[in-house]
Motif scaffolding. Sequence first.
Motif, PDB file in Angstrom:
ATOM      1  N   LYS A 868      53.189  50.407  24.513  1.00  0.00           N
ATOM      2  CA  LYS A 868      51.869  50.426  25.142  1.00  0.00           C
ATOM      3  C   LYS A 868      52.028  50.312  26.651  1.00  0.00           C
ATOM      4  O   LYS A 868      52.778  49.493  27.154  1.00  0.00           O
ATOM      5  CB  LYS A 868      51.027  49.268  24.609  1.00  0.00           C
ATOM      6  N   LYS A 869      51.341  51.176  27.362  1.00  0.00           N
ATOM      7  CA  LYS A 869      51.409  51.120  28.828  1.00  0.00           C
ATOM      8  C   LYS A 869      50.130  50.491  29.366  1.00  0.00           C
ATOM      9  O   LYS A 869      49.032  50.897  28.995  1.00  0.00           O
ATOM     10  CB  LYS A 869      51.552  52.533  29.407  1.00  0.00           C
ATOM     11  N   ARG A 870      50.340  49.505  30.205  1.00  0.00           N
ATOM     12  CA  ARG A 870      49.194  48.885  30.865  1.00  0.00           C
ATOM     13  C   ARG A 870      49.415  48.980  32.362  1.00  0.00           C
ATOM     14  O   ARG A 870      50.536  49.181  32.807  1.00  0.00           O
ATOM     15  CB  ARG A 870      49.096  47.405  30.472  1.00  0.00           C
ATOM     16  N   ALA A 871      48.354  48.813  33.116  1.00  0.00           N
ATOM     17  CA  ALA A 871      48.523  48.845  34.572  1.00  0.00           C
ATOM     18  C   ALA A 871      49.223  47.556  34.981  1.00  0.00           C
ATOM     19  O   ALA A 871      48.725  46.461  34.721  1.00  0.00           O
ATOM     20  CB  ALA A 871      47.173  48.960  35.253  1.00  0.00           C
ATOM     21  N   SER A 873      49.864  46.260  37.858  1.00  0.00           N
ATOM     22  CA  SER A 873      49.277  45.485  38.953  1.00  0.00           C
ATOM     23  C   SER A 873      48.286  44.451  38.414  1.00  0.00           C
ATOM     24  O   SER A 873      48.110  43.387  38.979  1.00  0.00           O
ATOM     25  CB  SER A 873      48.595  46.400  39.944  1.00  0.00           C
ATOM     26  N   TRP A 874      47.660  44.776  37.311  1.00  0.00           N
ATOM     27  CA  TRP A 874      46.726  43.816  36.714  1.00  0.00           C
ATOM     28  C   TRP A 874      47.473  42.610  36.200  1.00  0.00           C
ATOM     29  O   TRP A 874      47.062  41.482  36.345  1.00  0.00           O
ATOM     30  CB  TRP A 874      46.013  44.471  35.528  1.00  0.00           C
ATOM     31  N   ALA A 877      48.458  39.987  38.620  1.00  0.00           N
ATOM     32  CA  ALA A 877      47.391  39.162  39.176  1.00  0.00           C
ATOM     33  C   ALA A 877      47.210  37.891  38.362  1.00  0.00           C
ATOM     34  O   ALA A 877      46.556  36.960  38.780  1.00  0.00           O
ATOM     35  CB  ALA A 877      46.089  39.954  39.202  1.00  0.00           C
ATOM     36  N   GLU A 878      47.773  37.865  37.174  1.00  0.00           N
ATOM     37  CA  GLU A 878      47.529  36.729  36.291  1.00  0.00           C
ATOM     38  C   GLU A 878      48.278  35.490  36.759  1.00  0.00           C
ATOM     39  O   GLU A 878      49.335  35.571  37.371  1.00  0.00           O
ATOM     40  CB  GLU A 878      48.000  37.061  34.875  1.00  0.00           C
ATOM     41  N   ASP A 879      47.697  34.372  36.394  1.00  0.00           N
ATOM     42  CA  ASP A 879      48.306  33.096  36.715  1.00  0.00           C
ATOM     43  C   ASP A 879      49.658  32.978  36.020  1.00  0.00           C
ATOM     44  O   ASP A 879      50.648  32.576  36.615  1.00  0.00           O
ATOM     45  CB  ASP A 879      47.330  32.016  36.239  1.00  0.00           C
TER      46      ASP A 879
ATOM     47  N   MET B   1      46.585  46.334  44.672  1.00  0.00           N
ATOM     48  CA  MET B   1      45.572  46.730  43.693  1.00  0.00           C
ATOM     49  C   MET B   1      44.724  47.879  44.263  1.00  0.00           C
ATOM     50  O   MET B   1      44.233  47.801  45.379  1.00  0.00           O
ATOM     51  CB  MET B   1      44.689  45.530  43.414  1.00  0.00           C
ATOM     52  N   LYS B  46      37.776  40.016  33.653  1.00  0.00           N
ATOM     53  CA  LYS B  46      38.680  39.257  32.802  1.00  0.00           C
ATOM     54  C   LYS B  46      39.158  38.052  33.614  1.00  0.00           C
ATOM     55  O   LYS B  46      39.573  38.195  34.774  1.00  0.00           O
ATOM     56  CB  LYS B  46      39.869  40.128  32.427  1.00  0.00           C
ATOM     57  N   VAL B  48      41.613  35.498  34.938  1.00  0.00           N
ATOM     58  CA  VAL B  48      43.069  35.362  35.000  1.00  0.00           C
ATOM     59  C   VAL B  48      43.505  33.960  35.399  1.00  0.00           C
ATOM     60  O   VAL B  48      44.628  33.548  35.153  1.00  0.00           O
ATOM     61  CB  VAL B  48      43.728  36.393  35.948  1.00  0.00           C
ATOM     62  N   ILE B  68      39.526  39.493  37.305  1.00  0.00           N
ATOM     63  CA  ILE B  68      39.607  40.860  37.808  1.00  0.00           C
ATOM     64  C   ILE B  68      38.589  41.736  37.096  1.00  0.00           C
ATOM     65  O   ILE B  68      38.417  41.650  35.876  1.00  0.00           O
ATOM     66  CB  ILE B  68      41.028  41.459  37.692  1.00  0.00           C
ATOM     67  N   ASP B  69      37.923  42.520  37.889  1.00  0.00           N
ATOM     68  CA  ASP B  69      36.940  43.468  37.372  1.00  0.00           C
ATOM     69  C   ASP B  69      37.651  44.358  36.361  1.00  0.00           C
ATOM     70  O   ASP B  69      38.655  44.997  36.692  1.00  0.00           O
ATOM     71  CB  ASP B  69      36.402  44.294  38.563  1.00  0.00           C
ATOM     72  N   ILE B  70      37.134  44.414  35.133  1.00  0.00           N
ATOM     73  CA  ILE B  70      37.888  45.160  34.111  1.00  0.00           C
ATOM     74  C   ILE B  70      37.854  46.661  34.364  1.00  0.00           C
ATOM     75  O   ILE B  70      38.658  47.392  33.801  1.00  0.00           O
ATOM     76  CB  ILE B  70      37.402  44.851  32.668  1.00  0.00           C
ATOM     77  N   PHE B  71      36.971  47.105  35.232  1.00  0.00           N
ATOM     78  CA  PHE B  71      36.934  48.548  35.484  1.00  0.00           C
ATOM     79  C   PHE B  71      37.617  48.947  36.788  1.00  0.00           C
ATOM     80  O   PHE B  71      38.200  50.008  36.878  1.00  0.00           O
ATOM     81  CB  PHE B  71      35.485  49.039  35.485  1.00  0.00           C
ATOM     82  N   GLY B  73      39.695  46.731  38.661  1.00  0.00           N
ATOM     83  CA  GLY B  73      40.899  45.961  38.959  1.00  0.00           C
ATOM     84  C   GLY B  73      40.739  45.074  40.174  1.00  0.00           C
ATOM     85  O   GLY B  73      41.672  44.400  40.599  1.00  0.00           O
ATOM     86  N   LYS B  75      39.862  41.951  42.441  1.00  0.00           N
ATOM     87  CA  LYS B  75      39.863  40.512  42.191  1.00  0.00           C
ATOM     88  C   LYS B  75      38.559  39.883  42.673  1.00  0.00           C
ATOM     89  O   LYS B  75      38.129  40.135  43.791  1.00  0.00           O
ATOM     90  CB  LYS B  75      41.044  39.881  42.926  1.00  0.00           C
ATOM     91  N   GLU B 125      49.213  54.571  38.704  1.00  0.00           N
ATOM     92  CA  GLU B 125      50.435  54.822  37.951  1.00  0.00           C
ATOM     93  C   GLU B 125      50.152  55.046  36.467  1.00  0.00           C
ATOM     94  O   GLU B 125      50.722  55.941  35.840  1.00  0.00           O
ATOM     95  CB  GLU B 125      51.335  53.590  38.131  1.00  0.00           C
ATOM     96  N   LEU B 126      49.242  54.228  35.913  1.00  0.00           N
ATOM     97  CA  LEU B 126      48.942  54.324  34.489  1.00  0.00           C
ATOM     98  C   LEU B 126      48.469  55.728  34.143  1.00  0.00           C
ATOM     99  O   LEU B 126      48.945  56.348  33.189  1.00  0.00           O
ATOM    100  CB  LEU B 126      47.889  53.269  34.125  1.00  0.00           C
ATOM    101  N   ILE B 154      42.039  51.485  29.422  1.00  0.00           N
ATOM    102  CA  ILE B 154      42.844  50.415  30.012  1.00  0.00           C
ATOM    103  C   ILE B 154      44.308  50.476  29.615  1.00  0.00           C
ATOM    104  O   ILE B 154      45.157  49.921  30.287  1.00  0.00           O
ATOM    105  CB  ILE B 154      42.309  49.009  29.646  1.00  0.00           C
ATOM    106  N   SER B 155      44.607  51.111  28.500  1.00  0.00           N
ATOM    107  CA  SER B 155      46.013  51.212  28.108  1.00  0.00           C
ATOM    108  C   SER B 155      46.150  52.369  27.131  1.00  0.00           C
ATOM    109  O   SER B 155      45.151  52.903  26.623  1.00  0.00           O
ATOM    110  CB  SER B 155      46.477  49.917  27.450  1.00  0.00           C
TER     111      SER B 155
END
Lengths: 1131, 163
Positions: A868-871, A873-874, A877-879, B1, B46, B48, B68-71, B73, B75, B125-126, B154-155
């Motif tokens: 599965k590919k996810r972005a 950069s998101w 951002a996570e803690d 971002m 979402k 974080v 982060i805005d789910i659409f 990205g 913050k 990139e995605l 999103i994926s």
Amino acid sequence: MDYPTALATIEKACAEAQHPTTRLQAEKVLIDFKQSANIVPVCQYLLANSNTPSVQFHAASGITGAIVREYGLYQKQDIHNLQRYLINYNLEHPRLVPWVAKQIYQAIAVISKRGWLEASEAEQDVVYNDIRHLLSTNDQQKKIGLALAHAMVDEFSSRGKASSVGLTWDFHYKTKNSFEERHLRLLFEATLTILHEQLRDLMSIPGQEVSGSQKPLLSLSIILLESILQWDFATTSQPVLAGTFADDEDDFSRTIVYPASWRPVLVNADVLSMFFTLFPLIQDDNIMTHRVRQCLIQLCGLHGAIFENEAATVHHISGVMNGLLALINNVASCSSDECLQADYTENMIAITEMIRQLLSFHSIQTICAVPEKFDFLNQVALLTVHCLSESSKVPEESESLMGAFDELLVTWVKLVQDSQAAISDHNSPALVADATNLLQFFHSVSYRIVEKYIDTRLELAKFNALVDEESDGFQDWETYGDQLISIAALARLDPHNTLLRLQGLLHDRIERLQSFLSTTHDGNHPDYVVYIYEHLHWLIVITGYVFADNNIGETALIPETLNEVSKTQALAQDQLINIFSNLMSLLDSVSLDSHSAQAISCSPQVALSLFWFLERWVKTYLFASPENYAALSPNLVQAYGDASQGGKGSSILEFLVAKLRINFIMWNADPDVLIQIIALLNTFGQRAPVRNTLLQSEQFPPLVGFFIDHLSILPEVIHNSLIQSITAIISYAPTEQVNGHYFGLISAAIETRFAAVLHDKDLMTKYQSSEVMSQIMNGLEMFNGLALALTDINTPMIYTFCSRFFESFVNLVRIYSNFPEVQILVLNLYTDLIKHLEFTSLTPEQVSYFHTCLLSLLQTFSNANLGKKRASSWEEAEDEPYSDVSVVLEMLLSLLEVLGVDQMLAHSPNAVLPSTVVFSGINILIPMIKENMLKIPRLCTLYVRLISKLVESYPGRLVELPGDLLNNLMASLKFGIDHNILEVSHLTFQAITAMALYACNASLHHPAEYLAGLRPHLDEFLKLTFEQLLFKKLDMELVDVAGSCVLALVCARQEAYGGLIEQLLAASETPLTPELQQRLSDSFQHLATAFPTSDIVGQRALTPRDIAMTPARREIFLRFLMGVRGVLRVK
Amino acid sequence: MADNHDDEQHNIQFEGTSSGASTTFPMQCSALRKNGHVVIKGRPCKIVDMSTSKTGKHGHAKVHLVAIDIFTGKKLEDLSPSTHNMDVPNIKRVEYTLINIDDGFMNLLDADSNQKDDVKVPEGELGQKLEAEFDDGKDLLVTVIAAMGEEAAISYKESPKTD
């Protein structure tokens, strides 16, 4: 290039280097010039003919570089002439700018050090004699002499100030020791003479301005003396690992132990009094003041072999005490608002440090022998109190002055403990009498300090209570824990007065708060109420520390002196009991209906502090059992004891449970308070009498129902721990029946909520609805709470309940294949089950079933996520980025750490083994790990921990792995060897050792091709490990693991070892002279004596013991490292 | 971002046309979950990072949310008293088979073979990887997230081989 052209070129380059547009080009010209051959005469020409400071600077640094680079090309005489030339240059150019002069001194020092080891004693003495000569002539020459001496001290020291000259560690080490032996003390003495002259001069004309620019000789001599006093003496310093160079930053001051040869200069009343006399005279100059303070701190801390005998020690202490008395009077008579702020505080800190240094290195016996001791200690007591008063005056200085107070506090506590020990250790009657005398004195001092401390904490409320600053996440009782422990120790010397004071203050503040709460109706509160809260908070904290120690894992006892006080008092007047009642009346007043206006004006901090206090108090006082005491105070038995002894402990517990429940609702949105209340619940669970009384109480069943019903509205962070606490309390129920009853209660509550959602036939259509998801997630957390509460006692019960849902959990991962938040909860739950299940109390079938479910969980997780590919950069951002990867890592690691399961399943041929699960997990995990993830320290450490553990646990399985996977694993280990996280390197060496050991043993009964896949990796590790040992930075803590690793690798790959070393040494930066080659070859031969002998290797299987670092091996290994690193590590 | 201004302009909100189920629901701030969702400044996000702080030592807890805005990205942060209610968006995630890419939009097919053509190829990139893999002829499954009238991919992953 002729000289004048060179001069013009360098002049131009130096000018151009000032302008941004031409800087790069100009700098290149300068660097090229300095690196060209035979530039010393050119540089001399530049020095002689240019007045531009930057040209002079580059000329001087050019000379240094050239000498270092081309040393062998010069005749000794040329070198001496050059040195003499440079010294004369400084003499002839008195107006050189300081940074040019400094560069020239440095050049002289570097040249001297470069030739040191080949020079005769007379040749070594040249610069020293020059300095002596300079110091004995006029002021200008003295200045040059001092500056040059300082350059020599820096250049020869091991404190990171030496220039990098491309020479071996051994060279730096030997020159330092030789310089220390031959010149250091003599330079110190010569400088003292200058200082003495300067001081005499200063005293002869009072009132003159004292500053570095007005008094250069004074300033230079002080700076040099301080530098010398910080010298890292070879005879007394900690041994360092060969090849370890001090960092530049490694410059913090520490207590130096001076060798006995320094006795005449340091144990010297004149020297001591010179510094004490100087101190007040130089206060106008910050730098000098700072340096003199540092010198005094060192002189105050003199100890050890420098004193010839006890009498000399006592004499010295007495001298220091007299000197300090004047300083203390000076600082204590002055208030921070009158003096210059910064200096005042810094002086205070330094003086307290001097006092601590003076009093911490000597025995009570020695201190008792000092005639001035009581005068001195009395002044120190005044200073302690003064320090506290001052700290509540200026907010910016408050923390620093508290720091100074801490120094003194630590000293007091040490003296008290030493005197107590001297009395109880059956010493001579004279010493016991002295110590008793001293203790009597401390008794009277202690309450003065404690009282002032309490007052100061309340005073400080004016700075702290209203401040809206970002909290660092630590509570006051953590931040000031050490301070409070010391205060408690002093308070318990005189408990009666301390308790009286605490009770009076508590009573007053509680009354004032109660009166406010009874009148407020709108939820607002004036500032004075905030001060009351801050006061109450601190009174609770101090009381908590005085009342009880924070005992972990052992029975907490009521402090002896408090028990004694309680015994002498009538029940109604018992101070301990009355203070507790006061606090409970406070708890009662602030436990309110959450919707009331009063509740809005309550302080969550005070609630938190009260529950923190109760956690300590319950551990120590509630149902305290008389068997643990010689004689427990009857008051305490009656007030807090068990009903069987006529005690009223149960009614206190009932009261606490009722308040706890009210506060849980009142503070349902404040995780900090809730976490503290749960900590109290845990304490209930840990103490058998409390737990049993609670389980028998009618309040308990509704309490359990209450928690489970309200879980969804409580903060996420407490879900697991709340269920865990309740389960833990239940698990230790006195009878199985009670236990079963309560577990039935809690499991039914979980099941009805969870199963209803899980078995809903419409689940697939509404699984994404927020309500369903929330129920699922809360349910998973309740199970996780059960998992956290697992122990050997309750494992069968909890397993039986949870296992009914194992497949449903896996199914949830399938259903929620696009919801990492749910998957993570399931993975976490399984991880905690692995960590806490007591597998040995389950049947093999149960364990095997658990493993089957784990396999299916990993497979389902992989199906949902693999590829599965996810972005990314998101994710960053996570803690906690990549939390799914980290939880799988943790899960597999926990599985590897479970012991005894393999043996357990040995007789069940169809059972699923943990290794099957682990390798299946590794197959899934490795493709998920990306390089950027390993830049995150937590993930990197976890990953290497997993790989090492895997290699250690199943080295035999490595040969069976597919090539790609094996290469991947091995690459991770190569990456770990010189990682900057110590733990990572440590684990890596351990893993390689295990692998090498396995290879060694496998070759005994397998054909050669069996290990063909591993061999290249082992050879690579052998090379990398030796590279690390010979050439790279090595932490002392890695010596043992790296040593065992070398032994194992050499045994495993003897064929590869021989040629490897020559190959490595050929690549060394150090030119290998025959002499050096001999030394290296000797070192390697010596190392070979540590290898397991040939009657073992290849004859029988090696065990970890065969390659363990015994003391003998460690010594060989350290000598080897000294032998090789001393000449191969270069600075 | 990446800042997706284009994306925001292209996404037309269909608030009036939703099926009647509300797009958000309220929840006490303290009960929000990390990795869960929340509405900040009108945007579905979402969470974080979540931490509590206080105004003054004796003040009541506040929740600091980083999301982060789910659409887009982007913050976003929010600080509210922990007892206050915040809106949580109803989120829907659906997996579609990717049939075609047409001028930056994907032609998608759901499990019941209903076609859907209004979701853009994700930015950055995605999206580049997705297009490249699709051009390589791989069968891709794309997860589309929907909240508060907006949708975005999103994926994605390669669809499992069926033998």
